[in-house]
Design an enzyme around this catalytic site. Structure first.
Site, PDB file in Angstrom:
ATOM      1  N   GLY A 265     -47.251  -1.215   4.332  1.00 34.59           N
ATOM      2  CA  GLY A 265     -46.498  -2.401   3.903  1.00 34.59           C
ATOM      3  C   GLY A 265     -45.831  -3.121   5.066  1.00 34.59           C
ATOM      4  CB  CYS A 266     -43.776  -1.880   7.867  1.00 33.16           C
ATOM      5  SG  CYS A 266     -42.512  -1.134   6.809  1.00 33.16           S
ATOM      6  CB  THR A 267     -48.993  -2.710   9.214  1.00 31.67           C
ATOM      7  OG1 THR A 267     -48.528  -1.516   9.862  1.00 31.67           O
ATOM      8  CG2 THR A 267     -50.096  -3.336  10.050  1.00 31.67           C
TER       9      THR A 267
END
Length: 151
Positions: free
Chosen positions: A41-43
């Protein structure tokens, strides 16, 4: 916090820099807090900010991603994803606490303390104009850009 001036803060950032809010007076500052470098998700979220970076820059906006990861982790993440903006290392959680993004979350059935995915837009006068908490990644960065264009 909304519609109030954000106190100045600084934190170590990628590219050998220190991000200091006061140094960005006169610019719109978009700060996004995310849980962990190099996670799915952060990527995706970082890639979305990367892909729209030119549009943010065109309206005078600076982007800063913040998590509790180390500078070394941030440098690797930034290089691998070719982010054109800096990542701040808030290892002592001072800035996370300033914005109130530390939350208890469920991870694999256990309660863990972590960063709630959140985004904040600070206007050219240092005033918080919008905040998103508990962010879901799909469509979020476009929504932030659409708001920034109204300032």
């Amino acid at each position: 916090m909304l519609d109030s001036k954000i106190p100045d803060f600084s934190l170590p950032a990628t590219s050998g820099t220190t991000f200091q809010l006061a140094e960005h007076s006169g610019k719109i500052v978009v700060i996004y807090f995310y849980p962990k470098d190099s996670t799915p998700g952060c990527t995706t979220q970082g890639q979305n900010f990367r892909d729209l970076h030119g549009e943010f820059a065109a309206v005078g906006a600076v982007i800063l991603g913040i998590s509790r990861d180390s500078l070394k982790s941030h440098e690797n993440f930034k290089a691998k994803q070719e982010f054109p903006f800096e990542l701040g290392a808030d290892t002592d959680e001072a800035v996370c606490n300033l914005f109130g993004v530390m939350k208890m979350k469920n991870m694999y059935g256990k309660q863990v303390r972590g960063v709630e995915r959140s985004t904040f837009v600070i206007d050219r006068n240092g005033v918080l104009r919008r905040e998103w908490r508990g962010v879901k990644v799909p469509g979020h960065v476009q929504e932030v850009l659409d708001f920034v264009k109204t300032l």
